[in-house]
Design a protein around this motif. Structure first.
Motif, short mmCIF file in Angstrom:
data_model
loop_
_atom_site.label_atom_id
_atom_site.label_comp_id
_atom_site.label_asym_id
_atom_site.label_seq_id
_atom_site.Cartn_x
_atom_site.Cartn_y
_atom_site.Cartn_z
N ASN A 112 46.17 70.16 42.21
CA ASN A 112 46.59 68.76 42.32
C ASN A 112 47.42 68.58 43.58
N PHE A 113 47.29 67.39 44.14
CA PHE A 113 48.05 67.06 45.33
C PHE A 113 49.52 66.89 44.94
N ASP A 124 57.64 66.35 44.66
CA ASP A 124 56.92 65.63 43.60
C ASP A 124 55.65 66.41 43.31
N ARG A 125 55.56 67.00 42.12
CA ARG A 125 54.42 67.85 41.79
C ARG A 125 53.12 67.06 41.65
N ALA A 215 44.68 77.17 56.16
CA ALA A 215 43.71 76.29 56.83
C ALA A 215 43.84 74.83 56.40
N ALA A 216 44.16 74.59 55.12
CA ALA A 216 44.10 73.23 54.57
C ALA A 216 45.37 72.43 54.75
N LEU A 217 46.54 73.06 54.63
CA LEU A 217 47.78 72.29 54.69
C LEU A 217 47.95 71.49 55.98
N PRO A 218 47.64 72.04 57.17
CA PRO A 218 47.80 71.23 58.39
C PRO A 218 46.93 69.98 58.41
N PRO A 225 52.08 60.27 50.25
CA PRO A 225 52.85 61.30 49.54
C PRO A 225 52.08 62.58 49.26
N ALA A 226 50.76 62.58 49.50
CA ALA A 226 49.94 63.76 49.15
C ALA A 226 49.74 64.65 50.38
N ASN A 227 50.82 65.31 50.80
CA ASN A 227 50.75 66.17 51.98
C ASN A 227 50.75 67.65 51.64
N GLY A 228 50.53 67.97 50.38
CA GLY A 228 50.44 69.36 49.95
C GLY A 228 49.62 69.45 48.68
#
Length: 407
Positions: A112-113, A124-125, A215-218, A225-228
């Motif tokens: 989940n984002f 924020d989980r 690879a995905a986080l950048p 708010p969904a940056n992770g």
């Protein structure tokens, strides 16, 4: 003789219809802050009240005393599979629920984002519970940019809301891995590591997960708010006997959220797609009534609002369920059980180990003379407190599916 073998030996073929209705996370706690009432006790539930007068009630321990279950173990227990014997990763369940086919050696993760601050701390989980459309956009972006890590193919598919699935498809992989999820805000995302440290296949899978994060986080770093994202339930699909093999019942599943469809599919239930509201789910039950012997109907929102700690919303969700219940009861169901897969107390804001209430109604269930279906009333019911894995056996007994044991 093992108990399951005895049940199988005693099983009789009948034409009975059974319905297991799961109000996810139904159980709650009566606390001072809530006026010593649970949401179920505070709710206006005339239809559940009416049904309770012709029912037996009790409480169920989802796994074992003091153990808090995830949704997977909680539901497997309701289906009669000992959750201590059948370990199923949440990623596998979610992938199946989204209609993905898993191959031998695939490792699946439920994702989940989330929201990360500039130091990589989870703030924020659930990323503010972003809309499904936003999740789909982000998943499409990641799928286009990250098609492979190491020598493994990466498959990404959006679910509902902030949830999605990641599958790693390659050679020499297996789970389970620990969660890349701190399970609360204020901490960084931990690395996923093998549960069995000696497993070379699991170590390779853990390395691929780390490469995927890198690879995905950048790619989504500026998409607040969904940056992770968080990954959990990272595992491969186990072998498990089907529901029909165990019980001789053709089973249909009417659920909205992918995970619960996946749990049903895992044990061989047919997913009956399309319904989005509890009223539509009950209407679908009526339409499919002649096609199956057993129905699993899942209602999510009691759990969702319990996790939010929102007493009023959980109470309202129970009332909305109750208002739709007459649609289900149009059919003469031989055995109906209404319960939760675990408790999700508002005071806890998460799953808990507290026994969930259960109601079983049939022509031979008897009446516990309880005016309502509540945690307090269930404490006095004739079913007592029992392990959730025996609920299906209680339902079969109420359907007269067992021959007498011994002379």
């Amino acid at each position: 003789m093992k108990l399951d073998a005895l049940y199988s030996e005693l099983t009789l073929k009948t034409n009975a219809k059974l319905a297991l209705v799961v109000m996810d996370g139904l159980g709650d706690l009566a606390t001072r802050e809530q006026g010593y009432l649970t949401p179920l006790e505070a709710a206006n539930t005339p239809n559940l009240d009416k049904l309770s007068k012709d029912s037996a009630q009790g409480r169920m321990v989802p796994v074992a005393p003091g153990i808090t279950p995830g949704s997977g173990p909680g539901h497997l227990a309701l289906f009669g599979y000992d959750p201590l014997e059948f370990h199923v990763g949440r990623g596998v369940i979610e992938a199946l629920g989204l209609g993905l086919e898993l191959k031998a050696g695939d490792v699946a993760a439920r994702a989940n984002f989330c929201t990360l601050n500039d130091k990589g701390i989870v703030t924020d989980r659930r990323a503010g519970r972003i809309d499904t459309a936003v999740c789909e956009e982000l998943c499409a972006l990641l799928a286009a940019k990250v098609k492979k890590v190491g020598d493994a193919e990466v498959i990404i598919k959006a679910g509902k809301g902030h949830r999605f699935v990641v599958i790693f498809r390659g050679k020499g992989l297996e789970g389970p891995l620990t969660d890349a999820d701190p399970h609360r805000e204020g901490l960084p995302v931990p690395p996923a590591v093998p549960v069995e440290a000696k497993s070379a296949k699991a170590r390779k899978a853990a390395k691929l997960v780390a490469e995927f994060y890198k690879a995905a986080l950048p790619i989504i770093a500026k998409r607040k708010p969904a940056n992770g994202f968080l990954l959990r339930g990272i595992a491969h699909q186990p072998e498990i006997p089907t529901f029909e093999q165990r019980y001789g019942l053709r089973a249909g599943c009417i659920a909205v959220y992918p995970m619960y469809k996946g749990l049903a599919q895992l044990v061989g239930m047919t997913k009956l797609e399309g319904a989005q509201t509890i009223s539509e789910q009950f209407e679908r039950f009526n339409a499919e009534y002649d096609n199956y012997d057993f129905f699993f109907i899942h209602y999510k929102y009691t759990d969702m609002y319990g996790e939010d700690g929102n007493f009023a919303a959980k109470r309202k969700a129970i009332e909305e369920f109750d208002a739709a219940l007459p649609i289900l009861l149009k059919k003469k169901i031989d055995v109906i059980a209404i319960t939760g897969d675990h408790s999700t107390p508002c005071a806890v804001k998460g799953h808990s180990w507290h026994p969930q209430p259960v109601l079983v109604s049939s022509a031979i269930s008897g009446s516990d003379k309880l005016e309502r279906f509540t945690e307090t009333g269930a404490n006095c019911g004739s079913l007592g407190i029992f392990e959730a894995k025996y609920l299906i056996r209680q339902m079969q007994a109420n359907a007269k599916m067992f021959d007498k044991f011994g002379a």
